[in-house]
Design a protein around this motif. Structure first.
Motif, short mmCIF file in Angstrom:
data_model
loop_
_atom_site.label_atom_id
_atom_site.label_comp_id
_atom_site.label_asym_id
_atom_site.label_seq_id
_atom_site.Cartn_x
_atom_site.Cartn_y
_atom_site.Cartn_z
N ARG A 168 53.66 -20.80 76.53
CA ARG A 168 52.92 -19.71 75.90
C ARG A 168 51.63 -20.23 75.23
NH1 ARG A 168 54.85 -14.59 74.43
NH2 ARG A 168 57.01 -15.30 74.53
N MET A 169 51.71 -21.35 74.51
CA MET A 169 50.53 -21.88 73.82
C MET A 169 49.52 -22.45 74.81
SD MET A 169 50.76 -21.24 70.59
CE MET A 169 51.39 -19.66 71.20
N THR A 170 50.00 -23.04 75.90
CA THR A 170 49.09 -23.56 76.92
C THR A 170 48.32 -22.41 77.57
OG1 THR A 170 50.51 -25.48 77.38
CG2 THR A 170 48.91 -24.87 79.07
N GLU A 171 49.05 -21.37 77.98
CA GLU A 171 48.41 -20.24 78.64
C GLU A 171 47.48 -19.49 77.70
OE1 GLU A 171 51.43 -17.80 80.41
OE2 GLU A 171 51.72 -19.17 82.11
N ARG A 172 47.85 -19.42 76.43
CA ARG A 172 47.07 -18.65 75.47
C ARG A 172 45.81 -19.39 75.02
NH1 ARG A 172 50.32 -16.25 70.45
NH2 ARG A 172 51.31 -15.09 72.16
N HIS A 173 45.88 -20.71 74.88
CA HIS A 173 44.79 -21.44 74.24
C HIS A 173 44.21 -22.60 75.03
CE1 HIS A 173 45.38 -19.31 70.46
NE2 HIS A 173 46.68 -19.62 70.48
N LEU A 174 45.05 -23.38 75.73
CA LEU A 174 44.60 -24.67 76.27
C LEU A 174 44.22 -24.54 77.74
CD1 LEU A 174 47.30 -26.95 74.56
CD2 LEU A 174 45.11 -26.11 73.64
N GLU A 182 37.99 -27.33 70.35
CA GLU A 182 38.05 -25.95 69.85
C GLU A 182 39.34 -25.26 70.30
OE1 GLU A 182 34.05 -27.51 69.82
OE2 GLU A 182 35.47 -27.30 71.49
N GLN A 183 39.75 -25.50 71.54
CA GLN A 183 41.00 -24.92 72.03
C GLN A 183 42.21 -25.47 71.29
OE1 GLN A 183 40.77 -25.81 76.22
NE2 GLN A 183 39.31 -24.14 76.64
N VAL A 184 42.20 -26.78 71.05
CA VAL A 184 43.30 -27.40 70.30
C VAL A 184 43.35 -26.83 68.89
CG1 VAL A 184 44.18 -29.56 69.34
CG2 VAL A 184 43.27 -29.51 71.68
N ALA A 185 42.20 -26.67 68.26
CA ALA A 185 42.15 -26.13 66.90
C ALA A 185 42.70 -24.71 66.86
CB ALA A 185 40.73 -26.17 66.37
N GLY A 275 51.27 -31.22 76.19
CA GLY A 275 50.36 -31.32 75.05
C GLY A 275 50.63 -30.25 74.02
N ALA A 276 50.83 -29.03 74.49
CA ALA A 276 51.13 -27.93 73.58
C ALA A 276 52.49 -28.13 72.92
CB ALA A 276 51.09 -26.59 74.32
N GLY A 277 53.47 -28.59 73.69
CA GLY A 277 54.80 -28.82 73.13
C GLY A 277 54.78 -29.88 72.03
N ALA A 278 54.03 -30.95 72.28
CA ALA A 278 53.90 -32.00 71.26
C ALA A 278 53.20 -31.46 70.02
CB ALA A 278 53.13 -33.18 71.84
N LEU A 279 52.19 -30.61 70.22
CA LEU A 279 51.47 -30.03 69.10
C LEU A 279 52.38 -29.15 68.25
CD1 LEU A 279 48.68 -29.82 67.75
CD2 LEU A 279 48.20 -27.86 69.24
N VAL A 280 53.24 -28.39 68.88
CA VAL A 280 54.20 -27.58 68.14
C VAL A 280 55.08 -28.47 67.26
CG1 VAL A 280 56.20 -26.04 68.31
CG2 VAL A 280 54.23 -25.68 69.81
N LEU A 281 55.59 -29.56 67.83
CA LEU A 281 56.43 -30.47 67.06
C LEU A 281 55.66 -31.08 65.90
CD1 LEU A 281 59.01 -32.10 66.59
CD2 LEU A 281 58.17 -33.78 68.26
N ARG A 282 54.45 -31.53 66.15
CA ARG A 282 53.67 -32.16 65.08
C ARG A 282 53.40 -31.19 63.94
NH1 ARG A 282 47.54 -33.07 65.75
NH2 ARG A 282 47.56 -31.30 64.33
#
Length: 313
Positions: A168-174, A182-185, A275-282
């Motif tokens: 969901r976060m990859t499709e929505r932002h990355l 900017e996308q990561v932020a 990348g998105a999954g790791a970001l959620v964990l962090r």
């Protein structure tokens, strides 16, 4: 018993022998087979609100193979739970009909609360005796993440499911490869807001131990541990610091999907969303103030299996 967990990104099978309930709370299940296929059932659901026909077909192919294993191993009971993507889709009935025809049982589209409780059961059973309570269990899926706080004696105290996940976060932002700063932020802000909402309901900041479930967590831990091949036994109950998680996350988000695919422990179906999954964990570790995470290879799939345990005679 056969347990199937069908999420947004993957579909997994566990066939196991279960002890009688009278065997006590520390008894363990005996695995006969564990399998996982990346089918991306939730492809495009966040954008279209519907399950894509090709995603349903990928899931059918995997499920047909699982059904053959279940029959071969002689499972007496089968339970299939479907999670975030199936809750969100307007055409969920197409998926249900496919599962009934392929597996012979209907999928249970579990609520976020039930999903969280099954994850907690699977994760906590078998933890080392010295693991400090209470536990915050987070199950980072493709479409949603479950937060559960509880302990061994009392079980679940509070649980919530929020719509942040690696797909969901990859499709929505990355959208770029690699994503732009900017996308990561933007993804980080979206995740942080959802995590704060979850922690307002679930007292995760009061927990003594963070337990992370699912492929995003286990892959990050495998990379942090510098494993040269995916080894579930070495990953299960490995503890990794926040600093190590942050370093792995920064590296993954700076790579292209092709470069991530070259990492020895990377599953091919996870390279574009890790990348998105790791970001959620962090972000969870940051917002909950957790200095480390303990990875668990046992999760909702094991919880589904335990739910089939025979009653004590």
């Amino acid at each position: 018993m056969a347990a199937i967990d069908c999420g947004t990104n993957s579909i997994r099978l566990l066939v196991a022998d279960l002890p009688e309930a009278s065997a006590g709370p520390h008894s363990q299940l005996t695995d006969l087979t564990r399998r996982m296929e990346i089918v991306r059932l939730g492809q495009g659901v966040d954008r279209t609100g519907r399950l894509a026909p090709e995603a349903i077909e990928r899931t059918r192919v995997a499920l047909a193979s699982y059904a053959a294993d279940i029959e071969k191993l002689g499972a007496e009971r089968v339970r299939m739970c479907a999670t975030s993507a199936s809750r969100d889709a307007a055409n969920a009935s197409d998926f249900t009909e496919m599962v009934q025809a392929t597996l012979g049982v209907a999928p249970e589209v579990v609520t976020g609360d039930e999903e969280a409780r099954l994850s907690f059961t699977g994760a906590v059973r078998g933890l080392p005796a010295d693991a400090k309570e209470p536990f915050l269990v987070v199950d980072i899926g493709g479409g949603s993440t479950e937060f559960v706080v509880g302990d061994r004696a009392g079980g679940v105290r509070a649980a919530i499911s929020v719509d942040i996940g690696c797909v969901r976060m990859t499709e929505r932002h990355l959208s770029d490869d690699p994503p732009t700063p900017e996308q990561v932020a933007a993804a980080q802000a979206d995740i942080a807001a959802a995590v704060d909402r979850a922690l307002a309901v679930v007292p995760g900041r009061e927990a003594a131990t963070l337990i992370g479930l699912a492929g995003s967590v286990t892959t990050v831990v495998a990379i942090a541990e510098d494993l040269q091949e995916y080894d579930p036994e070495r990953i299960h109950h490995a503890r990794v610091s926040y600093d190590a998680v942050a370093e792995v996350t920064e590296d993954l988000l700076a790579r292209t999907s092709a470069q991530r695919l070259a990492i020895p422990v990377m599953h091919p179906g996870r390279a574009d969303v890790i990348g998105a999954g790791a970001l959620v964990l962090r972000v969870i570790m940051e917002r909950a103030g957790m200095p480390s995470v303990v990875a668990s290879e046992h999760d909702i799939l094991d919880g589904i299996a335990w739910s089939l345990q025979p009653a004590s005679r």
